[in-house]
Design a protein around this motif. Sequence first.
Motif, PDB file in Angstrom:
ATOM      1  N   ARG A   3      22.378  13.749  33.333  1.00  0.00           N
ATOM      2  CA  ARG A   3      23.143  12.953  34.294  1.00  0.00           C
ATOM      3  C   ARG A   3      24.591  12.796  33.811  1.00  0.00           C
ATOM      4  O   ARG A   3      25.532  12.945  34.577  1.00  0.00           O
ATOM      5  CB  ARG A   3      22.490  11.594  34.483  1.00  0.00           C
ATOM      6  N   THR A   4      24.766  12.516  32.521  1.00  0.00           N
ATOM      7  CA  THR A   4      26.117  12.362  31.967  1.00  0.00           C
ATOM      8  C   THR A   4      26.890  13.671  32.046  1.00  0.00           C
ATOM      9  O   THR A   4      28.058  13.690  32.458  1.00  0.00           O
ATOM     10  CB  THR A   4      26.040  11.884  30.503  1.00  0.00           C
ATOM     11  N   ARG A   7      27.941  14.300  35.604  1.00  0.00           N
ATOM     12  CA  ARG A   7      29.068  13.450  36.025  1.00  0.00           C
ATOM     13  C   ARG A   7      30.387  14.002  35.505  1.00  0.00           C
ATOM     14  O   ARG A   7      31.385  14.001  36.215  1.00  0.00           O
ATOM     15  CB  ARG A   7      28.856  12.024  35.547  1.00  0.00           C
ATOM     16  N   VAL A   8      30.398  14.446  34.260  1.00  0.00           N
ATOM     17  CA  VAL A   8      31.622  15.014  33.685  1.00  0.00           C
ATOM     18  C   VAL A   8      32.006  16.294  34.424  1.00  0.00           C
ATOM     19  O   VAL A   8      33.179  16.538  34.706  1.00  0.00           O
ATOM     20  CB  VAL A   8      31.464  15.272  32.176  1.00  0.00           C
ATOM     21  N   THR A  68      31.240   8.129  22.298  1.00  0.00           N
ATOM     22  CA  THR A  68      30.066   8.110  23.161  1.00  0.00           C
ATOM     23  C   THR A  68      29.655   9.555  23.470  1.00  0.00           C
ATOM     24  O   THR A  68      30.433  10.498  23.265  1.00  0.00           O
ATOM     25  CB  THR A  68      30.366   7.397  24.494  1.00  0.00           C
ATOM     26  N   ARG A  70      29.307  10.745  26.397  1.00  0.00           N
ATOM     27  CA  ARG A  70      30.220  11.188  27.458  1.00  0.00           C
ATOM     28  C   ARG A  70      31.533  11.699  26.871  1.00  0.00           C
ATOM     29  O   ARG A  70      32.056  12.724  27.311  1.00  0.00           O
ATOM     30  CB  ARG A  70      30.490  10.064  28.454  1.00  0.00           C
TER      31      ARG A  70
END
Length: 81
Positions: A3-4, A7-8, A68, A70
């Motif tokens: 998911r991360t 998103r990126v 993090t 992300r």
Amino acid sequence: MARTIGRVLGRPLEVERIGVGEERAALPAAGPPPVCADGIVAAHRAMEAEPEPVVTGFEVFVGRPARTFRQRVEDRLAAAR
């Protein structure tokens, strides 16, 4: 994690779970010798069942706060472009 990363990248990603047999069969193409496949598959399953605990002290050891997940993904994407 997927998911991360999605998103990126700006698009959704899906995770496709594979069975033990399929994972074992795919490992030699990824590099490790076939004799290691059973141990690697067992380790993956153990990590899923009981993840490692998060530990503190990174900042003391490295001298800066941890990034993090992300941030790491964003850094890797920028380096790849």
